[in-house]
Design a protein around this motif. Structure first.
Motif, PDB file in Angstrom:
ATOM      1  N   MET A   1       0.821  -1.328  -0.388  1.00 58.69           N
ATOM      2  CA  MET A   1       0.339   0.085   0.305  1.00 58.69           C
ATOM      3  C   MET A   1       0.712   1.481  -0.057  1.00 58.69           C
ATOM      4  SD  MET A   1      -3.186  -0.625  -0.305  1.00 58.69           S
ATOM      5  CE  MET A   1      -3.353  -2.313  -1.021  1.00 58.69           C
ATOM      6  N   GLU A   2       1.749   1.227   0.598  1.00 52.67           N
ATOM      7  CA  GLU A   2       2.928   2.532   0.635  1.00 52.67           C
ATOM      8  C   GLU A   2       3.911   2.583  -0.787  1.00 52.67           C
ATOM      9  OE1 GLU A   2       5.698   2.003   2.942  1.00 52.67           O
ATOM     10  OE2 GLU A   2       4.592   1.473   4.812  1.00 52.67           O
ATOM     11  N   ARG A   3       3.275   1.782  -1.815  1.00 55.90           N
ATOM     12  CA  ARG A   3       4.025   1.419  -3.111  1.00 55.90           C
ATOM     13  C   ARG A   3       2.785   2.424  -3.681  1.00 55.90           C
ATOM     14  NH1 ARG A   3       6.942   3.481  -6.908  1.00 55.90           N
ATOM     15  NH2 ARG A   3       7.573   2.124  -8.307  1.00 55.90           N
ATOM     16  N   LEU A   4       1.955   1.975  -3.579  1.00 60.50           N
ATOM     17  CA  LEU A   4       0.230   2.872  -4.369  1.00 60.50           C
ATOM     18  C   LEU A   4       0.209   3.994  -3.681  1.00 60.50           C
ATOM     19  CD1 LEU A   4      -2.297   2.325  -5.795  1.00 60.50           C
ATOM     20  CD2 LEU A   4      -3.575   1.522  -3.887  1.00 60.50           C
ATOM     21  N   PHE A   5       0.589   4.266  -2.392  1.00 60.71           N
ATOM     22  CA  PHE A   5       1.009   6.028  -1.685  1.00 60.71           C
ATOM     23  C   PHE A   5       1.716   6.303  -3.406  1.00 60.71           C
ATOM     24  CE2 PHE A   5       2.244   8.988   0.512  1.00 60.71           C
ATOM     25  CZ  PHE A   5       0.612  10.482   0.364  1.00 60.71           C
ATOM     26  N   GLN A   6       2.748   5.666  -2.794  1.00 61.11           N
ATOM     27  CA  GLN A   6       4.274   6.236  -3.138  1.00 61.11           C
ATOM     28  C   GLN A   6       3.685   6.941  -5.878  1.00 61.11           C
ATOM     29  OE1 GLN A   6       7.428   4.034  -3.562  1.00 61.11           O
ATOM     30  NE2 GLN A   6       8.843   5.594  -4.600  1.00 61.11           N
ATOM     31  N   VAL A   7       3.572   5.534  -5.886  1.00 67.22           N
ATOM     32  CA  VAL A   7       2.638   6.045  -7.170  1.00 67.22           C
ATOM     33  C   VAL A   7       1.779   7.461  -7.800  1.00 67.22           C
ATOM     34  CG1 VAL A   7       1.420   5.040  -9.532  1.00 67.22           C
ATOM     35  CG2 VAL A   7       3.069   3.832  -7.741  1.00 67.22           C
ATOM     36  N   LEU A   8       0.583   7.186  -6.595  1.00 66.10           N
ATOM     37  CA  LEU A   8       0.009   8.466  -6.821  1.00 66.10           C
ATOM     38  C   LEU A   8       0.243   9.250  -6.556  1.00 66.10           C
ATOM     39  CD1 LEU A   8      -3.293   6.749  -5.032  1.00 66.10           C
ATOM     40  CD2 LEU A   8      -3.087   7.130  -7.001  1.00 66.10           C
ATOM     41  N   THR A   9       1.307  10.019  -5.966  1.00 64.87           N
ATOM     42  CA  THR A   9       2.052  10.782  -5.252  1.00 64.87           C
ATOM     43  C   THR A   9       2.784  11.503  -6.779  1.00 64.87           C
ATOM     44  OG1 THR A   9       2.156  11.133  -2.995  1.00 64.87           O
ATOM     45  CG2 THR A   9       3.251  12.077  -3.579  1.00 64.87           C
ATOM     46  N   GLU A  10       3.669  10.479  -7.110  1.00 63.63           N
ATOM     47  CA  GLU A  10       4.382  10.686  -8.162  1.00 63.63           C
ATOM     48  C   GLU A  10       2.873  10.938  -9.605  1.00 63.63           C
ATOM     49  OE1 GLU A  10       6.996   7.203  -8.674  1.00 63.63           O
ATOM     50  OE2 GLU A  10       7.973   7.982  -7.029  1.00 63.63           O
ATOM     51  N   ARG A  11       2.794  10.401  -9.761  1.00 60.01           N
ATOM     52  CA  ARG A  11       1.556  10.884 -10.645  1.00 60.01           C
ATOM     53  C   ARG A  11       0.759  12.192 -10.743  1.00 60.01           C
ATOM     54  NH1 ARG A  11       1.591   7.098 -14.643  1.00 60.01           N
ATOM     55  NH2 ARG A  11      -0.927   7.695 -15.778  1.00 60.01           N
ATOM     56  N   GLU A  12       0.129  12.284  -9.523  1.00 56.54           N
ATOM     57  CA  GLU A  12      -1.240  13.504  -8.815  1.00 56.54           C
ATOM     58  C   GLU A  12      -0.186  15.227 -10.107  1.00 56.54           C
ATOM     59  OE1 GLU A  12      -2.456  16.516  -5.424  1.00 56.54           O
ATOM     60  OE2 GLU A  12      -0.103  15.098  -5.430  1.00 56.54           O
ATOM     61  N   GLU A  13      -1.445  15.840 -10.775  1.00 59.33           N
ATOM     62  CA  GLU A  13      -1.372  16.574 -11.624  1.00 59.33           C
ATOM     63  C   GLU A  13      -0.329  16.208 -12.925  1.00 59.33           C
ATOM     64  OE1 GLU A  13      -0.431  20.257  -9.654  1.00 59.33           O
ATOM     65  OE2 GLU A  13      -2.249  19.728  -7.774  1.00 59.33           O
ATOM     66  N   LYS A  14       0.215  14.828 -13.091  1.00 63.76           N
ATOM     67  CA  LYS A  14       0.637  14.759 -14.332  1.00 63.76           C
ATOM     68  C   LYS A  14      -0.222  14.133 -15.329  1.00 63.76           C
ATOM     69  CE  LYS A  14       5.217  15.163 -11.651  1.00 63.76           C
ATOM     70  NZ  LYS A  14       6.411  13.968 -11.547  1.00 63.76           N
ATOM     71  N   SER A  15      -0.812  12.780 -14.517  1.00 62.90           N
ATOM     72  CA  SER A  15      -1.315  11.827 -15.448  1.00 62.90           C
ATOM     73  C   SER A  15      -2.310  11.421 -14.749  1.00 62.90           C
ATOM     74  CB  SER A  15       0.011  10.509 -15.851  1.00 62.90           C
ATOM     75  OG  SER A  15       0.578  10.726 -16.250  1.00 62.90           O
ATOM     76  N   SER A  16      -3.043  10.660 -15.349  1.00 66.21           N
ATOM     77  CA  SER A  16      -4.829   9.828 -14.615  1.00 66.21           C
ATOM     78  C   SER A  16      -4.488   8.753 -13.918  1.00 66.21           C
ATOM     79  CB  SER A  16      -5.663  10.372 -15.624  1.00 66.21           C
ATOM     80  OG  SER A  16      -6.342  11.559 -16.931  1.00 66.21           O
ATOM     81  N   VAL A  17      -5.425   7.854 -13.194  1.00 66.63           N
ATOM     82  CA  VAL A  17      -5.052   7.149 -12.429  1.00 66.63           C
ATOM     83  C   VAL A  17      -6.293   7.084 -12.345  1.00 66.63           C
ATOM     84  CG1 VAL A  17      -4.458   6.430 -10.598  1.00 66.63           C
ATOM     85  CG2 VAL A  17      -3.187   7.739 -11.527  1.00 66.63           C
ATOM     86  N   ALA A  18      -7.308   5.338 -13.286  1.00 64.31           N
ATOM     87  CA  ALA A  18      -7.915   4.791 -12.754  1.00 64.31           C
ATOM     88  C   ALA A  18      -8.029   3.991 -11.964  1.00 64.31           C
ATOM     89  CB  ALA A  18      -8.714   4.469 -14.179  1.00 64.31           C
ATOM     90  N   ILE A  19      -9.238   3.617 -10.702  1.00 69.41           N
ATOM     91  CA  ILE A  19      -8.836   2.616 -10.419  1.00 69.41           C
ATOM     92  C   ILE A  19     -10.589   1.591 -10.015  1.00 69.41           C
ATOM     93  CG2 ILE A  19      -8.598   1.593  -7.681  1.00 69.41           C
ATOM     94  CD1 ILE A  19      -6.242   3.203  -6.954  1.00 69.41           C
ATOM     95  N   ALA A  20     -10.722   0.552  -9.729  1.00 71.10           N
ATOM     96  CA  ALA A  20     -11.540   0.117 -10.011  1.00 71.10           C
ATOM     97  C   ALA A  20     -11.828  -0.815  -8.070  1.00 71.10           C
ATOM     98  CB  ALA A  20     -12.452  -0.638 -11.407  1.00 71.10           C
TER      99      ALA A  20
END
Length: 72
Positions: A1-20
């Motif tokens: 989960m920490e890795r997911l948070f890191q990915v979300l932080t890195e992509r913030e305002e740069k790219s879209s993220v879709a999660i189902a």
């Protein structure tokens, strides 16, 4: 989960993220057991985001439950 948070932080305002998910955000604490990390992930996902609720039941979940009932 920490890795997911890191990915979300890195992509913030740069790219879209879709999660189902079949689980509401309030139920995510069963998967993300650290309360502050769970809140941070939900915050990252929902800030300036679009949440699409389909209101439909999961086909895969229904099939899994049906298979479990037949096996049991």
């Amino acid at each position: 989960m920490e890795r997911l948070f890191q990915v979300l932080t890195e992509r913030e305002e740069k790219s879209s993220v879709a999660i189902a998910s079949n689980e509401s955000f309030s139920g995510w604490t069963r998967t993300v057991t650290h309360p502050r990390l769970c809140a941070a992930i939900v915050e990252r996902l929902t800030f300036a985001g679009n949440i699409i609720e389909t209101g439909t039941d999961s086909y895969r979940l229904a099939q899994t439950r049906a298979g479990a009932e037949q096996a049991g």
